[in-house]
Design a protein around this motif. Structure first.
Motif, mmCIF file in Angstrom:
data_model
loop_
_atom_site.group_PDB
_atom_site.id
_atom_site.type_symbol
_atom_site.label_atom_id
_atom_site.label_comp_id
_atom_site.label_asym_id
_atom_site.label_seq_id
_atom_site.Cartn_x
_atom_site.Cartn_y
_atom_site.Cartn_z
ATOM 1 N N PHE A 175 0.847 -1.193 0.000
ATOM 2 C CA PHE A 175 0.000 0.000 0.000
ATOM 3 C C PHE A 175 0.880 1.241 0.000
ATOM 4 C CE2 PHE A 175 -2.070 3.473 2.206
ATOM 5 C CZ PHE A 175 -3.309 3.536 1.578
ATOM 6 N N PRO A 176 0.581 2.268 -0.790
ATOM 7 C CA PRO A 176 -0.410 2.249 -1.866
ATOM 8 C C PRO A 176 0.099 1.430 -3.044
ATOM 9 C CG PRO A 176 0.712 4.370 -1.802
ATOM 10 C CD PRO A 176 1.238 3.588 -0.638
ATOM 11 N N GLU A 177 -0.826 0.967 -3.870
ATOM 12 C CA GLU A 177 -0.444 0.013 -4.905
ATOM 13 C C GLU A 177 0.587 0.575 -5.890
ATOM 14 O OE1 GLU A 177 -3.977 -1.675 -6.686
ATOM 15 O OE2 GLU A 177 -4.765 -2.131 -4.691
ATOM 16 N N HIS A 178 0.522 1.878 -6.170
ATOM 17 C CA HIS A 178 1.421 2.455 -7.161
ATOM 18 C C HIS A 178 2.778 2.847 -6.568
ATOM 19 C CE1 HIS A 178 -0.497 5.861 -5.176
ATOM 20 N NE2 HIS A 178 0.601 6.526 -5.464
ATOM 21 N N ASP A 179 2.891 2.810 -5.269
ATOM 22 C CA ASP A 179 4.137 3.273 -4.636
ATOM 23 C C ASP A 179 4.246 2.596 -3.261
ATOM 24 O OD1 ASP A 179 6.408 4.723 -4.099
ATOM 25 O OD2 ASP A 179 5.316 6.473 -3.345
ATOM 26 N N GLN A 180 4.466 1.267 -3.301
ATOM 27 C CA GLN A 180 4.315 0.470 -2.074
ATOM 28 C C GLN A 180 5.207 0.913 -0.906
ATOM 29 O OE1 GLN A 180 4.945 -1.858 -5.138
ATOM 30 N NE2 GLN A 180 3.744 -3.633 -4.508
ATOM 31 N N GLN A 181 4.584 1.005 0.266
ATOM 32 C CA GLN A 181 5.328 1.383 1.472
ATOM 33 C C GLN A 181 4.961 0.512 2.667
ATOM 34 O OE1 GLN A 181 5.678 5.784 1.779
ATOM 35 N NE2 GLN A 181 4.739 5.796 -0.248
ATOM 36 N N VAL A 182 3.679 0.083 2.736
ATOM 37 C CA VAL A 182 3.314 -0.925 3.741
ATOM 38 C C VAL A 182 3.232 -2.246 2.980
ATOM 39 C CG1 VAL A 182 1.670 -1.656 5.492
ATOM 40 C CG2 VAL A 182 2.018 0.783 5.062
ATOM 41 N N TRP A 183 4.244 -3.068 3.148
ATOM 42 C CA TRP A 183 4.411 -4.270 2.334
ATOM 43 C C TRP A 183 3.657 -5.446 2.923
ATOM 44 C CZ3 TRP A 183 6.906 -4.106 -2.333
ATOM 45 C CH2 TRP A 183 7.654 -2.945 -2.595
ATOM 46 N N GLU A 184 3.041 -6.237 2.036
ATOM 47 C CA GLU A 184 2.344 -7.457 2.463
ATOM 48 C C GLU A 184 3.365 -8.577 2.643
ATOM 49 O OE1 GLU A 184 -1.051 -7.887 3.130
ATOM 50 O OE2 GLU A 184 -0.936 -5.708 3.124
ATOM 51 N N LEU A 185 4.244 -8.375 3.597
ATOM 52 C CA LEU A 185 5.312 -9.334 3.895
ATOM 53 C C LEU A 185 5.232 -9.739 5.356
ATOM 54 C CD1 LEU A 185 8.501 -7.843 2.206
ATOM 55 C CD2 LEU A 185 7.175 -9.825 1.487
ATOM 56 N N TYR A 186 5.407 -11.016 5.602
ATOM 57 C CA TYR A 186 5.297 -11.544 6.970
ATOM 58 C C TYR A 186 6.463 -12.457 7.335
ATOM 59 C CZ TYR A 186 0.705 -9.812 5.889
ATOM 60 O OH TYR A 186 -0.323 -8.982 5.494
ATOM 61 N N TRP A 187 7.074 -13.052 6.299
ATOM 62 C CA TRP A 187 8.015 -14.136 6.574
ATOM 63 C C TRP A 187 9.439 -13.847 6.114
ATOM 64 C CZ3 TRP A 187 5.181 -15.992 9.973
ATOM 65 C CH2 TRP A 187 3.853 -16.361 9.773
ATOM 66 N N SER A 188 9.830 -12.576 6.036
ATOM 67 C CA SER A 188 11.249 -12.326 5.759
ATOM 68 C C SER A 188 12.028 -12.790 6.981
ATOM 69 C CB SER A 188 11.482 -10.835 5.500
ATOM 70 O OG SER A 188 11.331 -10.108 6.704
ATOM 71 N N LYS A 189 13.262 -13.209 6.741
ATOM 72 C CA LYS A 189 14.062 -13.712 7.875
ATOM 73 C C LYS A 189 14.250 -12.629 8.933
ATOM 74 C CE LYS A 189 16.163 -17.528 5.531
ATOM 75 N NZ LYS A 189 17.282 -18.189 4.904
ATOM 76 N N ALA A 190 14.351 -11.379 8.492
ATOM 77 C CA ALA A 190 14.555 -10.290 9.448
ATOM 78 C C ALA A 190 13.337 -10.125 10.362
ATOM 79 C CB ALA A 190 14.816 -8.985 8.695
ATOM 80 N N GLN A 191 12.136 -10.189 9.803
ATOM 81 C CA GLN A 191 10.929 -10.057 10.647
ATOM 82 C C GLN A 191 10.853 -11.201 11.657
ATOM 83 O OE1 GLN A 191 8.584 -9.681 6.977
ATOM 84 N NE2 GLN A 191 7.103 -8.528 8.185
ATOM 85 N N VAL A 192 11.084 -12.406 11.145
ATOM 86 C CA VAL A 192 10.963 -13.592 12.010
ATOM 87 C C VAL A 192 11.984 -13.515 13.151
ATOM 88 C CG1 VAL A 192 11.269 -16.105 12.029
ATOM 89 C CG2 VAL A 192 9.908 -15.021 10.227
ATOM 90 N N GLU A 193 13.183 -13.042 12.810
ATOM 91 C CA GLU A 193 14.223 -12.930 13.840
ATOM 92 C C GLU A 193 13.892 -11.835 14.858
ATOM 93 O OE1 GLU A 193 18.269 -12.849 12.236
ATOM 94 O OE2 GLU A 193 18.798 -11.516 13.909
ATOM 95 N N ALA A 194 13.423 -10.694 14.368
ATOM 96 C CA ALA A 194 13.126 -9.572 15.271
ATOM 97 C C ALA A 194 12.038 -9.933 16.268
ATOM 98 C CB ALA A 194 12.705 -8.345 14.452
ATOM 99 N N ARG A 195 11.006 -10.639 15.803
ATOM 100 C CA ARG A 195 9.871 -10.962 16.681
ATOM 101 C C ARG A 195 10.301 -11.803 17.876
ATOM 102 N NH1 ARG A 195 7.018 -12.831 11.380
ATOM 103 N NH2 ARG A 195 6.133 -10.875 10.619
ATOM 104 N N SER A 196 11.358 -12.586 17.683
ATOM 105 C CA SER A 196 11.780 -13.421 18.824
ATOM 106 C C SER A 196 13.165 -13.022 19.322
ATOM 107 C CB SER A 196 11.728 -14.901 18.444
ATOM 108 O OG SER A 196 12.511 -15.133 17.312
ATOM 109 N N HIS A 197 13.575 -11.800 19.009
ATOM 110 C CA HIS A 197 14.825 -11.302 19.597
ATOM 111 C C HIS A 197 14.655 -11.333 21.118
ATOM 112 C CE1 HIS A 197 18.070 -8.674 20.815
ATOM 113 N NE2 HIS A 197 18.546 -8.684 19.582
#
Ligand SMILES: [Fe+2]
Length: 442
Positions: free
Chosen positions: A126-148
């Motif tokens: 979002f927004p579709e033409h200039d994405q900034q809030v990404w529909e991403l959940y499973w990047s290694k960085a996110q997964v690692e940060a959540r359980s830091h």
């Protein structure tokens, strides 16, 4: 069975917003939940207005400084410093400095940028033409940060600001992992704007008999007695009677994000209304005031979306909204699940304002049941159950997999049995037993 939500992005929740006249069932509901004596609410409202009049000048004078700030190093044994606890409870929010080291946070952002670059045109946002809030959940960085470990320590301390009864099925000492998306807000962006609102359901706060019990004192005209940190009735509250897209089904004691960049105060970051008891009382009592009592209006709340706080109906609330102070990579901001918040209209800085959304979510039955479904989506690389069903990462070889989880990650994501390390209440023990059983970890 896995939930299958429609495709979309973070904008879907706004697109769904119905803002017409509500059906007559809400007139009946208001009659049913109002005190027999209407003067109870009217008098309570007058006292509430006096409280706002007293508090507002102080909040405005302090601005961002009114938001409590704690250094991560001062969170010891999963507890905030005792001299800060009441202030965090009063304000309903806190900035925790240095939850992860700055270079680690910046590294997370770079990893995500690389992940995005490796899959051009394949990730919605979002927004579709200039994405900034990404529909991403499973990047290694996110997964690692959540359980830091520091993040887990911090969310545990947040959960422990709450309390429950001896037999309430919640373990506030164990935090589970809610997998949400991320934002990389570009300089000068004006598209990702959210005015003052509340998440965690909307009209459900009045409609659902259990959710409503969280506000019993307010609805009885005794808002001063309201305890925003009593988890008792949150544990069975139904926050999703109207299937809001992007609505969260887990009980979050606090919503939150981890900063991956600097975010100057008021320049593209978050704003908060730092008076949780009073603002909650205003929102809950508003539909019951004489001017709209006989109508179906819920004071700005509509089914199937978040609660937008209408500055005409609730000026006392929007008037005290302040920006969080300057934020640096590795800091985190948390706000109570009933705290009104907003996003700055413009990213007025020359660098991006980037965060991983990660809330505090204690072990309890509704959270266990979500973790069970979320675990399956993680295994398959699908979008987590609460979010638009894009499944963009399904075929990405470089997404995180269960084998990438640390020990803490496995505990929070339902891959490892929880063994209590502390003296438990009867309810907490039962919640852990249920977790281990539901997730086949017996
Ligand atoms: Fe929100």
């Amino acid at each position: 069975m896995l939930a299958a939500r429609k495709q979309g992005n973070i904008g879907s929740i706004f697109a769904n917003s119905f803002k017409g006249e509500l059906p007559p069932q809400y007139i009946h509901l208001k009659k049913e939940i109002s005190p027999k004596d209407p003067s109870l609410i009217q008098n309570a409202w007058q006292r509430l207005e006096s409280a706002f009049e007293k508090e507002a000048p102080h909040i405005k004078a302090l601005g961002p400084k009114v938001i409590p700030q704690v250094n991560y190093q001062d969170i010891l044994n999963g507890e905030f410093p005792s001299n800060m606890k009441d202030e965090i409870r009063k304000r309903g929010c806190v900035v925790v400095r240095g939850v992860v080291p700055a270079d680690v946070a910046k590294g997370y952002k770079q990893q995500v940028l690389d992940y995005i670059a490796a899959h051009p045109g394949q990730i919605p946002g979002f927004p579709e033409h200039d994405q900034q809030v990404w529909e991403l959940y499973w990047s290694k960085a996110q997964v690692e940060a959540r359980s830091h470990p520091h993040f887990v320590q911090t969310t545990t301390a947040l959960n422990k600001l709450w309390h429950a009864q001896e037999d309430s099925m919640v373990d506030l000492e164990t935090n589970l992992t809610y997998c949400d998306r991320l934002r990389i807000r570009k300089p000068n962006d004006e598209s990702f704007v959210l005015r003052e609102h509340l998440d965690g359901g909307s009209t459900e706060r009045w409609e659902d008999s259990c959710y409503r019990k969280c506000y019993t004192d307010i609805l009885a005209g005794q808002w001063e007695k309201h305890d925003a940190f009593d988890a008792t009735y949150r544990l069975d509250a139904k926050m999703q009677l109207h299937d809001a897209p992007g609505g969260c089904e887990m009980f979050r004691t606090f919503q939150g994000w981890l900063a991956l960049s600097s975010a100057n105060s008021g320049c593209g970051s978050i704003r908060l209304c730092p008076l949780v008891k009073e603002t909650t009382a205003a929102i809950i009592m508003r539909p019951l005031l004489q001017d709209i009592l006989q109508t179906s209006s819920m004071g700005g709340a509509y089914p199937g979306t978040q609660i937008d706080i209408d500055p005409v109906l609730l000026p006392q609330v929007t008037d005290i909204c302040v920006s969080v102070p300057d934020i640096y990579p590795g800091d985190a901001v948390f706000w109570h699940c009933d705290l009104v918040h907003a996003v700055d209209p413009k990213c007025k800085q020359s660098t991006d304002s980037s965060v991983f959304y990660i809330p505090a979510t204690p072990l309890c039955n509704i959270n266990t049941s979500y973790i069970q479904r979320q675990r399956e989506t993680f295994r398959l690389g699908l979008t987590p159950p609460d979010f638009p069903g894009n499944n963009a990462e399904k075929d990405f070889d470089d997404r995180a997999k269960p084998e990438d989880l640390s020990k803490l990650g496995k505990l929070g994501m339902g891959f490892e049995r929880i063994e209590p390390k502390h003296k438990l209440t009867k309810g907490a023990q039962a919640a852990i037993d249920k977790y281990n059983h539901v997730l086949n970890l017996d």
